[in-house]
Design an enzyme around this catalytic site. Structure first.
Site, PDB file in Angstrom:
ATOM      1  N   SER A  14       0.828  -1.216   0.000  1.00 34.91           N
ATOM      2  CA  SER A  14       0.000   0.000   0.000  1.00 34.91           C
ATOM      3  C   SER A  14       0.861   1.265   0.000  1.00 34.91           C
ATOM      4  O   SER A  14       0.566   2.228  -0.727  1.00 34.91           O
ATOM      5  CB  SER A  14      -0.966   0.005   1.187  1.00 34.91           C
ATOM      6  N   HIS A  74      -1.943  -8.893   1.886  1.00 34.70           N
ATOM      7  CA  HIS A  74      -1.537  -7.665   2.594  1.00 34.70           C
ATOM      8  C   HIS A  74      -2.574  -7.392   3.689  1.00 34.70           C
ATOM      9  O   HIS A  74      -2.688  -8.151   4.644  1.00 34.70           O
ATOM     10  CB  HIS A  74      -1.418  -6.531   1.552  1.00 34.70           C
ATOM     11  N   ARG A  91       4.143  -4.859  17.608  1.00 36.64           N
ATOM     12  CA  ARG A  91       2.732  -4.449  17.506  1.00 36.64           C
ATOM     13  C   ARG A  91       1.823  -5.571  18.021  1.00 36.64           C
ATOM     14  O   ARG A  91       0.732  -5.319  18.501  1.00 36.64           O
ATOM     15  CB  ARG A  91       2.395  -4.067  16.047  1.00 36.64           C
TER      16      ARG A  91
END
Ligand code: COA
Length: 447
Positions: A247, A277, A333
């Site tokens: 992206s 993705h 994360r």
């Protein structure tokens, strides 16, 4: 200091650094490219500069030099919340400076003042069948805002006037467009959610609340302060992952043709919508639920789970949420989301299962040496958190990812204009040319 002033202040130094590299070291060789890399998705070829963020394989992402725990700690928070204002994160991404509370708040207020969505955007969404994928609606809604691009209209206008638009000023219009687009994302995403799964409600933006809490409120979670915190966490940690992912690379490439922010971000979102993705996050929670279903709704013990995972891998199945193209450690994360889950919803059976998989799967994945990174990535848990707080429509998760990722994409795009990056145009070769090169290398070996 205002964001535009903070950028303007450091602009000469950045331009000088880049000019020096280009003029004095323009012919310095950075890396070689192999045939395998050409056919293998350009992996590892260092062809980009990204000062917004950098992914270290053994440490994870740094946003403007700060690790994920540092970003969460240092960014200003709304009183009563332990999680950052996204306005502060945007200030950091754009200006390379940690904002104070007033600076973060000013970005939030700017967004509130630009949040009004033209009626035709809702109409465009309503024209689509309700079972359209939410990412298609998201991309289309961004495109529907494109006629309002300040850069596009200024660029078109200057073609026919004597004044002109200096190239060095393009970035200011890109920044304006970015602010205008981001301001409308909570309204757009929530309307897509409400149109598809709730009551078709259009909820206006509340200037009392921050960007994240506005989104939560707009999908009916005005009272759920914990979900609002989850949104803050989610939107901060998904915002950027350097420039080479699909992206980021797509939107940057499109913007290099001087396509405006709307055209560029819609293109990026179309890339994010791919199953390799951004769509991966919806697969992970589906998989977690399937595992529980296989055990009659229960969370299996370590031994049962180990057998189950081995069987899946032997059958050639992928375990969603594990592995990464760049990372070689547990994704930070993942870690911060897991911390959130352990603190607030440790009794949730999906979280319990995710914890158990985390305990047993890495050594199994590492056994045959094939999987380069046997550890969990960001997607291993984000869907389970949404699911717990009642956002159970898996196909919507990529829109949440998209809202966040546009923060990073626009920072890359604006800085591309600041540094005067030209249109991108890599060179292609034919298969016959590569074969000729291969022949030559064989002949030189035989000599
Ligand atoms: C993220 C991902 C696409 C990275 O791909 P990659 O860079 O090609 O990964 P690797 O180099 O480690 O892959 C080497 C091999 O291990 C396999 N592998 C990688 N991750 C795996 C996983 N989670 N489960 C099972 N096998 C896996 C690959 O399929 C590949 O097998 P092959 O050689 O038979 O084709 C990959 O790990 C994956 O598909 N993970 C699951 C989906 C996911 O979590 N996506 C979100 C990413 S943020």
């Amino acid at each position: 200091m205002k964001m535009i002033e903070a950028i303007t202040e450091q602009l000469p130094a950045w331009r000088e650094r880049v000019n020096r590299l280009r003029t004095q070291f323009g012919s310095l060789k950075v890396c070689d490219v192999t045939v395998e890399q050409i056919y293998g998705g350009i992996r590892g070829v260092q062809i980009q500069v990204s000062d917004i963020s950098y992914v270290d394989p053994y440490e994870g992402i740094r946003l403007r030099g700060y690790t994920i725990p540092e970003v969460l700690e240092y960014l200003p928070k709304k009183p009563g919340s332990d999680f950052p204002l996204v306005g502060g994160l945007y200030y950091l991404l754009m200006t390379d400076r940690l904002p104070n509370e007033a600076e973060a708040d000013e970005v939030e207020q700017e967004w509130a003042s630009r949040s009004q969505i033209p009626e035709h955007v809702y109409q465009v969404i309503r024209q689509f069948p309700r079972d359209t994928h939410p990412m298609t609606l998201f991309s289309v809604a961004i495109m529907a805002l494109q006629p309002s691009s300040q850069f596009a209209s200024k660029y078109a206008e200057q073609m026919f006037t004597s004044e002109g638009l200096p190239k060095g000023d393009y970035w200011k219009y890109y920044l304006e467009d970015s602010m205008n687009l981001i301001a409308k994302l909570p309204g757009i995403a929530s309307f897509i959610y409400n149109y598809k799964y709730r009551n078709e409600e259009i909820v206006s933006y509340s200037p009392e609340l921050d960007w994240s809490a506005n989104f939560a409120r707009m999908i009916g979670k005005a009272e759920d302060l914990r979900y609002q915190d989850l949104c803050r966490l989610f939107f901060v940690i998904h915002s950027d992952h350097e420039g080479g992912n699909v992206s980021a690379h797509t939107s940057y490439l499109v913007s290099s043709a001087l396509s405006d922010v709307y055209l560029s971000c819609a293109a990026g979102m179309n890339g994010l919508a791919g199953p390799l993705h951004g769509l991966a996050n919806q697969e992970c929670i589906r998989w977690v639920l399937q595992v529980r279903e296989a055990f009659g709704g229960h969370v299996p013990g370590k031994e049962e789970l180990t057998d189950h995972l081995r069987r899946q891998l032997q059958a050639g199945k992928l375990i969603p949420g594990y592995g990464h193209a760049v990372l070689r450690v547990t994704d930070p994360r993942f870690t911060v989301q897991y911390e959130f889950a352990k603190k607030y919803i440790s009794n949730d059976p999906n979280i319990e299962l995710i914890g158990r998989v985390f305990e047993v799967l890495p050594p199994i994945l590492a056994e045959n040496g094939k999987v380069k990174n046997p550890y969990p990535n960001v997607d291993a848990i984000n869907g389970a958190l949404q699911y717990h707080y009642g956002v159970k429509e898996f196909d919507f998760y990529t829109v949440l990812f998209g809202m966040s990722r546009i923060l990073g994409l626009t920072a890359h795009i604006v800085w591309g204009r600041i540094l005067g990056k030209p249109i991108e145009r890599p060179k292609s070769l034919t298969t016959a040319m590569l074969e000729q090169l291969a022949e030559k290398s064989l002949q030189s070996l035989e000599r």
